[in-house]
Design a protein around this motif. Sequence first.
Motif, PDB file in Angstrom:
ATOM      1  N   ILE A 115       0.852  -1.182   0.000  1.00  0.00           N
ATOM      2  CA  ILE A 115       0.000   0.000   0.000  1.00  0.00           C
ATOM      3  C   ILE A 115       0.891   1.236   0.000  1.00  0.00           C
ATOM      4  O   ILE A 115       1.836   1.317   0.772  1.00  0.00           O
ATOM      5  N   ALA A 116       0.582   2.192  -0.871  1.00  0.00           N
ATOM      6  CA  ALA A 116       1.285   3.481  -0.878  1.00  0.00           C
ATOM      7  C   ALA A 116       0.313   4.541  -0.366  1.00  0.00           C
ATOM      8  O   ALA A 116      -0.739   4.772  -0.962  1.00  0.00           O
ATOM      9  N   ILE A 117       0.665   5.150   0.769  1.00  0.00           N
ATOM     10  CA  ILE A 117      -0.190   6.184   1.335  1.00  0.00           C
ATOM     11  C   ILE A 117       0.302   7.551   0.862  1.00  0.00           C
ATOM     12  O   ILE A 117       1.425   7.678   0.379  1.00  0.00           O
ATOM     13  N   PRO A 118      -0.530   8.600   1.003  1.00  0.00           N
ATOM     14  CA  PRO A 118      -0.081   9.932   0.585  1.00  0.00           C
ATOM     15  C   PRO A 118       1.191  10.352   1.336  1.00  0.00           C
ATOM     16  O   PRO A 118       1.419   9.944   2.475  1.00  0.00           O
ATOM     17  N   VAL A 119       2.006  11.179   0.704  1.00  0.00           N
ATOM     18  CA  VAL A 119       3.253  11.638   1.318  1.00  0.00           C
ATOM     19  C   VAL A 119       2.955  12.526   2.522  1.00  0.00           C
ATOM     20  O   VAL A 119       3.637  12.448   3.543  1.00  0.00           O
ATOM     21  N   PHE A 120       1.925  13.360   2.443  1.00  0.00           N
ATOM     22  CA  PHE A 120       1.532  14.223   3.554  1.00  0.00           C
ATOM     23  C   PHE A 120       0.093  13.934   3.947  1.00  0.00           C
ATOM     24  O   PHE A 120      -0.767  13.761   3.085  1.00  0.00           O
ATOM     25  N   VAL A 121      -0.149  13.854   5.247  1.00  0.00           N
ATOM     26  CA  VAL A 121      -1.504  13.664   5.761  1.00  0.00           C
ATOM     27  C   VAL A 121      -1.778  14.711   6.820  1.00  0.00           C
ATOM     28  O   VAL A 121      -0.855  15.251   7.438  1.00  0.00           O
ATOM     29  N   GLU A 122      -3.060  15.001   7.012  1.00  0.00           N
ATOM     30  CA  GLU A 122      -3.471  15.943   8.048  1.00  0.00           C
ATOM     31  C   GLU A 122      -4.165  15.158   9.157  1.00  0.00           C
ATOM     32  O   GLU A 122      -5.167  14.480   8.902  1.00  0.00           O
ATOM     33  N   LEU A 123      -3.610  15.249  10.357  1.00  0.00           N
ATOM     34  CA  LEU A 123      -4.142  14.515  11.503  1.00  0.00           C
ATOM     35  C   LEU A 123      -4.325  15.444  12.687  1.00  0.00           C
ATOM     36  O   LEU A 123      -3.507  16.343  12.920  1.00  0.00           O
ATOM     37  N   ALA A 124      -5.380  15.200  13.458  1.00  0.00           N
ATOM     38  CA  ALA A 124      -5.670  16.017  14.633  1.00  0.00           C
ATOM     39  C   ALA A 124      -4.912  15.495  15.851  1.00  0.00           C
ATOM     40  O   ALA A 124      -4.679  14.298  15.988  1.00  0.00           O
ATOM     41  N   VAL A 125      -4.549  16.415  16.732  1.00  0.00           N
ATOM     42  CA  VAL A 125      -3.883  16.075  17.989  1.00  0.00           C
ATOM     43  C   VAL A 125      -4.972  15.797  19.026  1.00  0.00           C
ATOM     44  O   VAL A 125      -5.862  16.612  19.239  1.00  0.00           O
ATOM     45  N   VAL A 126      -4.915  14.627  19.675  1.00  0.00           N
ATOM     46  CA  VAL A 126      -5.906  14.281  20.687  1.00  0.00           C
ATOM     47  C   VAL A 126      -5.359  14.415  22.106  1.00  0.00           C
ATOM     48  O   VAL A 126      -6.121  14.504  23.058  1.00  0.00           O
ATOM     49  N   GLU A 127      -4.028  14.449  22.238  1.00  0.00           N
ATOM     50  CA  GLU A 127      -3.425  14.556  23.569  1.00  0.00           C
ATOM     51  C   GLU A 127      -2.000  15.087  23.422  1.00  0.00           C
ATOM     52  O   GLU A 127      -1.277  14.688  22.518  1.00  0.00           O
ATOM     53  N   THR A 128      -1.620  16.002  24.314  1.00  0.00           N
ATOM     54  CA  THR A 128      -0.244  16.507  24.286  1.00  0.00           C
ATOM     55  C   THR A 128       0.357  16.462  25.672  1.00  0.00           C
ATOM     56  O   THR A 128      -0.349  16.542  26.671  1.00  0.00           O
ATOM     57  N   GLY A 129       1.670  16.345  25.684  1.00  0.00           N
ATOM     58  CA  GLY A 129       2.398  16.403  26.943  1.00  0.00           C
ATOM     59  C   GLY A 129       2.743  17.848  27.243  1.00  0.00           C
ATOM     60  O   GLY A 129       2.267  18.765  26.590  1.00  0.00           O
ATOM     61  N   THR A 130       3.585  18.043  28.225  1.00  0.00           N
ATOM     62  CA  THR A 130       4.034  19.392  28.549  1.00  0.00           C
ATOM     63  C   THR A 130       5.496  19.532  28.139  1.00  0.00           C
ATOM     64  O   THR A 130       6.276  18.598  28.290  1.00  0.00           O
ATOM     65  N   ALA A 131       5.832  20.702  27.629  1.00  0.00           N
ATOM     66  CA  ALA A 131       7.212  20.963  27.230  1.00  0.00           C
ATOM     67  C   ALA A 131       8.028  21.299  28.468  1.00  0.00           C
ATOM     68  O   ALA A 131       7.566  21.999  29.359  1.00  0.00           O
ATOM     69  N   ILE A 132       9.220  20.775  28.524  1.00  0.00           N
ATOM     70  CA  ILE A 132      10.106  21.049  29.650  1.00  0.00           C
ATOM     71  C   ILE A 132      11.010  22.204  29.262  1.00  0.00           C
ATOM     72  O   ILE A 132      11.725  22.137  28.262  1.00  0.00           O
ATOM     73  N   LYS A 133      10.973  23.263  30.059  1.00  0.00           N
ATOM     74  CA  LYS A 133      11.790  24.440  29.760  1.00  0.00           C
ATOM     75  C   LYS A 133      13.224  24.174  30.191  1.00  0.00           C
ATOM     76  O   LYS A 133      13.486  23.832  31.326  1.00  0.00           O
ATOM     77  N   THR A 134      14.113  24.324  29.227  1.00  0.00           N
ATOM     78  CA  THR A 134      15.532  24.139  29.509  1.00  0.00           C
ATOM     79  C   THR A 134      16.313  25.293  28.910  1.00  0.00           C
ATOM     80  O   THR A 134      15.842  25.958  27.987  1.00  0.00           O
TER      81      THR A 134
END
Length: 188
Positions: free
Chosen positions: A122-141
């Motif tokens: 199967i060859a899928i498209p090179v670019f896809v659009e997907l929604a974010v359902v959950e994110t973590g927190t960025a650690i400030k460094t």
Amino acid sequence: MEIEEVHKNTKLMYQGKPWNVDNAEFVKPGKGRAIYRLRLKNLLDASTLDVTFHSGEKVDEASVSNQEMQYLYKEGDHYVLMNTNNYEQTFVNEEQMGDKINFLKEGVLVNAQLLDERPIDIAIPVFVELAVVETGTAIKTATVTAQTKSAKLETGHSIDVPAFIKEGDVLKIDTRTGAYVERITAKK
């Protein structure tokens, strides 16, 4: 087909099974006939095989056709694809799909390679659009590199994204690398 015509990604029939040529190496010894070393990957069960041929030998090319199909849904460990011409449904197992399942969303059109009307790749498209359902927190460094955090996409796959991405954002993803490209729409 002559062995000299075989190159990477050629589809062959060998020992009654369909194979993809993952690597083709030409060796010319000091004396004697040239040797072709092939690394083959089985198109049905993903097993690999190393074989050697001499110049002048013949191999059978697998008759592979391409067909546009639509991914419908997952059922157990199989994925259901529908032929867009005649609406027939076909099942593809998880091993054949590989990492492509991380970016496969219901309703997306794919290009399927068929061997005797059976999907083998199967060859899928090179670019896809997907929604974010959950994110973590960025650690400030204290660093000069961009800060990233983990984001879980609607397909269940997690990728690293910039710190400003929020749940509900729609992202453009490169399916070849699995990397974030850009934010398409931001959650209001």
